[in-house]
Design a protein around this motif. Structure first.
Motif, short mmCIF file in Angstrom:
data_model
loop_
_atom_site.label_atom_id
_atom_site.label_comp_id
_atom_site.label_asym_id
_atom_site.label_seq_id
_atom_site.Cartn_x
_atom_site.Cartn_y
_atom_site.Cartn_z
N ILE A 20 40.48 40.16 44.96
CA ILE A 20 39.77 41.43 44.91
C ILE A 20 39.87 42.33 46.10
O ILE A 20 39.98 41.93 47.24
CB ILE A 20 38.46 41.28 44.60
N LEU A 51 34.05 37.27 38.11
CA LEU A 51 34.88 36.50 39.18
C LEU A 51 35.02 34.79 38.60
O LEU A 51 34.19 34.64 38.23
CB LEU A 51 34.22 36.63 40.74
N VAL A 57 38.72 32.71 45.32
CA VAL A 57 38.82 34.40 45.24
C VAL A 57 39.21 34.88 46.47
O VAL A 57 38.51 34.60 47.42
CB VAL A 57 37.42 35.02 44.77
N VAL A 79 30.42 31.61 45.22
CA VAL A 79 31.77 31.79 45.16
C VAL A 79 32.73 31.23 46.47
O VAL A 79 32.38 31.48 47.46
CB VAL A 79 32.10 33.37 45.17
N ALA A 81 35.13 31.94 48.53
CA ALA A 81 36.16 33.19 48.87
C ALA A 81 36.64 33.04 50.19
O ALA A 81 36.05 32.34 51.15
CB ALA A 81 34.92 34.35 48.91
#
Length: 104
Positions: A20, A51, A57, A79, A81
């Protein structure tokens, strides 16, 4: 704070990483890493539902500052990330292509 360098990120992108871009829409439209999804930092929590929960991510911005903040916010929501060090500017500086427009 979790970061990934540009070389590792490029390899992960080639392997199908989910990414992203947390810059604002006008920045994204002007030039983004091909294949990344726009999810502006100002509305990041609204992107949580789309997501993936089963993989990392990657979060990118212009230079790596906003993506660090975004990765921390995402981690607080569970998440996995990683912030891309150097961001889109670093990506372009290494001669890699940028896409324009709204498509990921």
């Amino acid at each position: 704070m979790r970061e990934v360098d540009l070389e590792s990120f490029a390899a992960d992108m080639a392997a199908g990483a989910f990414v992203i871009d947390v810059r604002e829409p006008d920045e994204y439209v002007a030039g983004h890493v091909p294949g990344v999804h726009s999810a502006p930092l100002s509305a990041l929590e609204s992107a949580l539902d789309v997501l993936p929960v089963d993989r990392t991510v990657y979060v990118i911005c212009a230079t790596g500052n906003r993506s660090l903040r975004a990765a921390d916010r995402l981690a607080a929501h569970g998440v996995d990330a990683l912030s891309v060090a150097g961001g889109t500017t670093g990506w372009a500086r290494t001669g890699r292509p940028l896409a324009t427009g709204t498509a990921a």
